[in-house]
Design a protein around this motif. Sequence first.
Motif, PDB file in Angstrom:
ATOM      1  N   LYS A  58       0.817  -1.213   0.000  1.00  0.00           N
ATOM      2  CA  LYS A  58       0.000   0.000   0.000  1.00  0.00           C
ATOM      3  C   LYS A  58       0.852   1.265   0.000  1.00  0.00           C
ATOM      4  CE  LYS A  58      -3.699   0.161   2.560  1.00  0.00           C
ATOM      5  NZ  LYS A  58      -4.581   0.047   3.752  1.00  0.00           N
ATOM      6  N   ARG A  59       2.127   1.134   0.318  1.00  0.00           N
ATOM      7  CA  ARG A  59       3.036   2.276   0.281  1.00  0.00           C
ATOM      8  C   ARG A  59       3.590   2.503  -1.132  1.00  0.00           C
ATOM      9  NH1 ARG A  59       3.178   5.480   4.978  1.00  0.00           N
ATOM     10  NH2 ARG A  59       2.666   4.131   6.728  1.00  0.00           N
ATOM     11  N   GLN A  60       3.295   1.576  -2.045  1.00  0.00           N
ATOM     12  CA  GLN A  60       3.808   1.688  -3.396  1.00  0.00           C
ATOM     13  C   GLN A  60       2.794   2.408  -4.278  1.00  0.00           C
ATOM     14  OE1 GLN A  60       6.935   0.798  -3.233  1.00  0.00           O
ATOM     15  NE2 GLN A  60       6.393   0.027  -1.179  1.00  0.00           N
ATOM     16  N   PRO A  61       3.247   3.034  -5.366  1.00  0.00           N
ATOM     17  CA  PRO A  61       2.317   3.770  -6.242  1.00  0.00           C
ATOM     18  C   PRO A  61       1.292   2.866  -6.917  1.00  0.00           C
ATOM     19  CG  PRO A  61       4.485   3.600  -7.246  1.00  0.00           C
ATOM     20  CD  PRO A  61       4.633   3.135  -5.840  1.00  0.00           C
ATOM     21  N   ASN A  62       1.638   1.591  -7.094  1.00  0.00           N
ATOM     22  CA  ASN A  62       0.713   0.625  -7.685  1.00  0.00           C
ATOM     23  C   ASN A  62       0.705  -0.625  -6.799  1.00  0.00           C
ATOM     24  OD1 ASN A  62      -0.761  -1.207  -9.228  1.00  0.00           O
ATOM     25  ND2 ASN A  62       0.059  -0.422 -11.163  1.00  0.00           N
ATOM     26  N   PRO A  63      -0.104  -0.619  -5.735  1.00  0.00           N
ATOM     27  CA  PRO A  63      -0.116  -1.745  -4.784  1.00  0.00           C
ATOM     28  C   PRO A  63      -0.415  -3.087  -5.435  1.00  0.00           C
ATOM     29  CG  PRO A  63      -1.280   0.136  -3.873  1.00  0.00           C
ATOM     30  CD  PRO A  63      -1.015   0.459  -5.304  1.00  0.00           C
ATOM     31  N   TRP A  64      -1.336  -3.087  -6.393  1.00  0.00           N
ATOM     32  CA  TRP A  64      -1.703  -4.367  -7.020  1.00  0.00           C
ATOM     33  C   TRP A  64      -0.555  -4.942  -7.829  1.00  0.00           C
ATOM     34  CZ3 TRP A  64      -5.464  -6.980  -5.168  1.00  0.00           C
ATOM     35  CH2 TRP A  64      -6.568  -6.343  -4.610  1.00  0.00           C
ATOM     36  N   LEU A  65       0.222  -4.090  -8.461  1.00  0.00           N
ATOM     37  CA  LEU A  65       1.371  -4.585  -9.227  1.00  0.00           C
ATOM     38  C   LEU A  65       2.403  -5.189  -8.284  1.00  0.00           C
ATOM     39  CD1 LEU A  65       2.559  -4.871 -12.034  1.00  0.00           C
ATOM     40  CD2 LEU A  65       3.628  -2.624 -11.773  1.00  0.00           C
ATOM     41  N   ALA A  66       2.572  -4.584  -7.110  1.00  0.00           N
ATOM     42  CA  ALA A  66       3.481  -5.143  -6.106  1.00  0.00           C
ATOM     43  C   ALA A  66       3.019  -6.532  -5.677  1.00  0.00           C
ATOM     44  CB  ALA A  66       3.553  -4.211  -4.891  1.00  0.00           C
ATOM     45  N   ILE A  67       1.707  -6.709  -5.500  1.00  0.00           N
ATOM     46  CA  ILE A  67       1.177  -8.018  -5.111  1.00  0.00           C
ATOM     47  C   ILE A  67       1.354  -9.032  -6.234  1.00  0.00           C
ATOM     48  CG2 ILE A  67      -0.922  -9.282  -4.485  1.00  0.00           C
ATOM     49  CD1 ILE A  67       0.247  -7.554  -2.252  1.00  0.00           C
ATOM     50  N   VAL A  68       1.142  -8.600  -7.479  1.00  0.00           N
ATOM     51  CA  VAL A  68       1.346  -9.498  -8.623  1.00  0.00           C
ATOM     52  C   VAL A  68       2.781 -10.029  -8.635  1.00  0.00           C
ATOM     53  CG1 VAL A  68       1.564  -9.570 -11.149  1.00  0.00           C
ATOM     54  CG2 VAL A  68      -0.464  -8.567 -10.097  1.00  0.00           C
ATOM     55  N   VAL A  69       3.738  -9.145  -8.383  1.00  0.00           N
ATOM     56  CA  VAL A  69       5.149  -9.546  -8.348  1.00  0.00           C
ATOM     57  C   VAL A  69       5.399 -10.526  -7.204  1.00  0.00           C
ATOM     58  CG1 VAL A  69       7.500  -8.701  -7.955  1.00  0.00           C
ATOM     59  CG2 VAL A  69       5.936  -7.411  -9.427  1.00  0.00           C
ATOM     60  N   ALA A  70       4.662 -10.368  -6.101  1.00  0.00           N
ATOM     61  CA  ALA A  70       4.873 -11.229  -4.928  1.00  0.00           C
ATOM     62  C   ALA A  70       4.316 -12.636  -5.106  1.00  0.00           C
ATOM     63  CB  ALA A  70       4.231 -10.583  -3.696  1.00  0.00           C
ATOM     64  N   VAL A  71       3.296 -12.779  -5.934  1.00  0.00           N
ATOM     65  CA  VAL A  71       2.580 -14.055  -6.013  1.00  0.00           C
ATOM     66  C   VAL A  71       3.440 -15.247  -6.427  1.00  0.00           C
ATOM     67  CG1 VAL A  71       0.780 -15.326  -7.283  1.00  0.00           C
ATOM     68  CG2 VAL A  71       0.275 -13.099  -6.286  1.00  0.00           C
ATOM     69  N   PRO A  72       4.179 -15.203  -7.540  1.00  0.00           N
ATOM     70  CA  PRO A  72       4.818 -16.430  -8.037  1.00  0.00           C
ATOM     71  C   PRO A  72       5.782 -17.097  -7.060  1.00  0.00           C
ATOM     72  CG  PRO A  72       4.895 -14.686  -9.682  1.00  0.00           C
ATOM     73  CD  PRO A  72       4.456 -14.052  -8.403  1.00  0.00           C
ATOM     74  N   TYR A  73       6.610 -16.306  -6.397  1.00  0.00           N
ATOM     75  CA  TYR A  73       7.614 -16.933  -5.529  1.00  0.00           C
ATOM     76  C   TYR A  73       7.381 -16.631  -4.050  1.00  0.00           C
ATOM     77  CZ  TYR A  73      12.041 -18.809  -3.934  1.00  0.00           C
ATOM     78  OH  TYR A  73      12.977 -19.554  -3.286  1.00  0.00           O
ATOM     79  N   LEU A  74       7.189 -15.374  -3.718  1.00  0.00           N
ATOM     80  CA  LEU A  74       7.059 -15.006  -2.309  1.00  0.00           C
ATOM     81  C   LEU A  74       5.824 -15.641  -1.668  1.00  0.00           C
ATOM     82  CD1 LEU A  74       8.016 -13.360   0.132  1.00  0.00           C
ATOM     83  CD2 LEU A  74       6.701 -11.427  -0.756  1.00  0.00           C
ATOM     84  N   ILE A  75       4.685 -15.528  -2.317  1.00  0.00           N
ATOM     85  CA  ILE A  75       3.451 -16.027  -1.719  1.00  0.00           C
ATOM     86  C   ILE A  75       3.301 -17.531  -1.889  1.00  0.00           C
ATOM     87  CG2 ILE A  75       0.925 -15.980  -1.922  1.00  0.00           C
ATOM     88  CD1 ILE A  75       1.091 -12.991  -2.406  1.00  0.00           C
TER      89      ILE A  75
END
Length: 325
Positions: free
Chosen positions: A80-97
């Motif tokens: 939520k601190r990023q300019p595009n929160p959803w894009l940050a979550i998309v990046v997190a999904v494949p490996y982090l999540i």
Amino acid sequence: MAGLLTAVLIGLRYEVGGDWIPYMVIFDRIAYKDFWGTLAEDDPGYALINWVVIQAGLKIWAVNLICAAIFCWGTIRFAKRQPNPWLAIVVAVPYLIIVIAMGYTRQAVAIGIIFAGLASLDRQTLGRFVVYILFAASFHKSAIIVLPLVALAAARQRFATAGLLMLAGVLLYYLFVDAAIDRMMTNYVEHEMASEGAGVRVSMNLLPAAIYLLYQKRFQQTFQMSDMQVKVWRNLALGSVALLGMLFATTASTAIDRLALYFIPLQLFVWSRLPYIFTEKGRANGQLVIVIIAYSALIQFVWLNYATHAEYWLPYQTFPFGNPY
């Protein structure tokens, strides 16, 4: 709502993840310990959650659900601190999540707490960051690696704060980490344990690190970052580069692979902001957004289909349809 759904998917998994059995062993071991014996465990934060769940008469799914909630809280707070929160979550999904949060519970919680700490740095609250790191280290002691990187970023601005951070780091190391590092050295380095795919995962940090180092001024000017914030992400970027060098210098790639997990925030930070530093209108570059989404999808596809240990994550099963134990 997305965070709640993600926490449920992570927490109620059944026999998903490469370390499912070791975590079951930990759960069964703590069932025979009292409160003080639980606190004497290597990772007291995680052990305490197990002990509370056992006292409540619940099973491993409750432990995973609590840990998933902490992880998702920190990750979403950072996004939520990023300019595009959803894009940050998309990046997190494949490996982090999918891989880390559904496989390495303790480290996932530590990373989630580090995310929350990094989000707090927006308000220049460095002292609070020490508390976050202490909390993260109670789940996995290797999280302490992030503390000196932040302390060094504050060195020129606030000498007293930087000194306190460094002192806290030394105390945390000797009180909580020293023995754990000895075990890590024995298990990963002396036995030269190799982690398949470590080079690929370290490179996933290296690419955003290189981008940030090359366009550091653009990041600073576009998002009006403070000098301390610029230095924090610079240090994380340099640390990512150093890990690649260490990977070539030792055959104990597993140790490097585990430490690289704590540099993953750099991926979310850079990829979610990159479309905004290459545009003149102040709006996201749509082509770059598509490229980053495609890149994340490619990582997901390759890992699920070609990773050596992907079979431990497939098929996804969930409580209560699987065995609740």
